[in-house]
Enzyme design. Structure first.
Site, PDB file in Angstrom:
ATOM      1  N   GLY A 139       2.726  -9.720  -0.052  1.00  0.00           N
ATOM      2  CA  GLY A 139       3.747 -10.449   0.708  1.00  0.00           C
ATOM      3  C   GLY A 139       4.563 -11.328  -0.223  1.00  0.00           C
ATOM      4  O   GLY A 139       4.228 -11.474  -1.400  1.00  0.00           O
ATOM      5  N   TYR A 177      -7.271   3.295   2.117  1.00  0.00           N
ATOM      6  CA  TYR A 177      -6.401   2.787   3.187  1.00  0.00           C
ATOM      7  C   TYR A 177      -6.753   3.468   4.508  1.00  0.00           C
ATOM      8  O   TYR A 177      -6.953   2.810   5.529  1.00  0.00           O
ATOM      9  CB  TYR A 177      -4.947   3.061   2.811  1.00  0.00           C
TER      10      TYR A 177
END
Ligand code: UDP
Length: 313
Positions: free
Chosen positions: A37, A146
């Protein structure tokens, strides 16, 4: 109006969610460890008294004082390049991070929407993908970190729903694009756009015959909001069913950017899914939702964002 916690709030989708919930009048607490982020994504929100940012790794702990009405659990590396570089963090945030988010939802009696993914379908043998398809995932391949983290996230979410009666939602998010993707995030949209805007070679992996279906982030956020406030505990696909080959996508982006780039071919990453297209029948029926932004409009808006980024760089 409620109080909403957004994990991964400084990420691409997370930051758009922060904006949306503030716009709807809610108080928003964004949590992010800034691993993938970026504070720049939310910098413009700091002036809003209803916005709080906590720089925190949710795999260590997740706690906020006071009541919570909803949690949007979006913390995770999300680009194949990122999860290849951060395999253990990816597994930890999908498992331990999800455990903490669900535990907090239970403690606060808050509803929680968890971000799952079309990757739960792996390299799909059913096309387009419907929610009742169980997928074709390689658990030990490089993408497995993932895919399996998100499959575990779904399993844990259903367990909290069934065992503790937590008010849960599961969004299976297909390829999404738009402003605030990272320039070097490695995904196809930032790669092709930055390459096209710099008149550099556009790198198509494999022969480019693999397909994807791209949803503009604004449409996705609308779908996510509707899903959160619905009462649907079972997974719902959210994405744009407009499907195209990656080669055609490269040419489209080059043309829209008015670029002179040539297209070059590079090795296909291991376990790269050959096709992907959401069946959004359930989202249409349950949420009355479907994407509204055309691919051309969304791509043009995203090209303008990267043009500005490149100018500022
Ligand atoms: N891709 C490509 N060139 C790039 C980056 C990605 O051809 O520079 C391909 C990639 O192999 C995949 C598709 O574009 O088939 C979408 O890749 P992305 O990394 O965006 O996400 P995925 O859909 O694979 O999760």
């Amino acid at each position: 109006m409620g109080r909403v916690l957004i994990t991964g709030g400084a990420g691409f989708i997370g930051s758009h969610l922060c904006e949306r919930f503030l716009g709807d009048g809610h108080e928003v607490i964004a949590v992010d460890n800034l691993l993938t982020g970026d504070r720049d994504n939310i910098a413009h929100l700091f002036v809003n008294p209803k916005f709080t940012f906590l720089e925190q790794d949710i795999t260590n702990y997740l706690y906020v004082a006071g009541p919570l009405d909803a949690i949007m659990h979006f913390a995770s590396p999300a680009s194949p390049v990122d999860y290849l570089e951060l395999p253990i963090q990816t597994l930890k945030v999908g498992s331990i991070g999800t455990h903490k988010a669900l535990g907090l939802a239970r403690a606060k009696n808050a509803r929680i929407l968890v971000a799952s993914t079309s990757e739960v379908y792996g390299d799909p043998l059913i096309h387009p993908q419907r929610e009742d398809y169980w997928g074709n995932v390689n658990p030990i391949g490089p993408r497995g970190v993932y895919d399996e983290a998100k499959r575990f996230l779904e399993a844990l979410t259903m367990a909290y729903h069934r065992t503790h009666g937590v008010n849960t939602r599961i969004a299976r998010i297909f390829n999404t694009y738009g402003p605030r993707m990272r320039m070097r995030d490695g995904r196809v949209v930032p790669n092709f756009m930055c390459q096209a805007l710099k008149d550099e070679a556009i790198t198509v992996y494999g022969d480019g015959s693999q397909t994807r279906s791209f949803c503009f982030v604004e449409d996705l956020v609308e779908g996510l909001t509707r899903l959160l406030w619905s009462d649907e505990p079972m997974p719902v696909n959210l994405g744009n069913p407009t499907e195209m080959s990656i080669h055609d996508f490269a040419v489209k982006i080059r043309d829209l950017a008015g670029s002179k780039s040539r297209v070059v071919f590079r090795d296909l990453p291991v376990d790269d899914p050959k096709v992907r297209q959401p069946d959004i029948t359930r989202a249409r029926r349950i949420l009355g939702w479907e994407p509204k932004v055309s691919l051309d409009e969304g791509l043009e808006r995203t090209i303008r964002f990267f043009q500005q980024k490149l100018k500022d760089a």
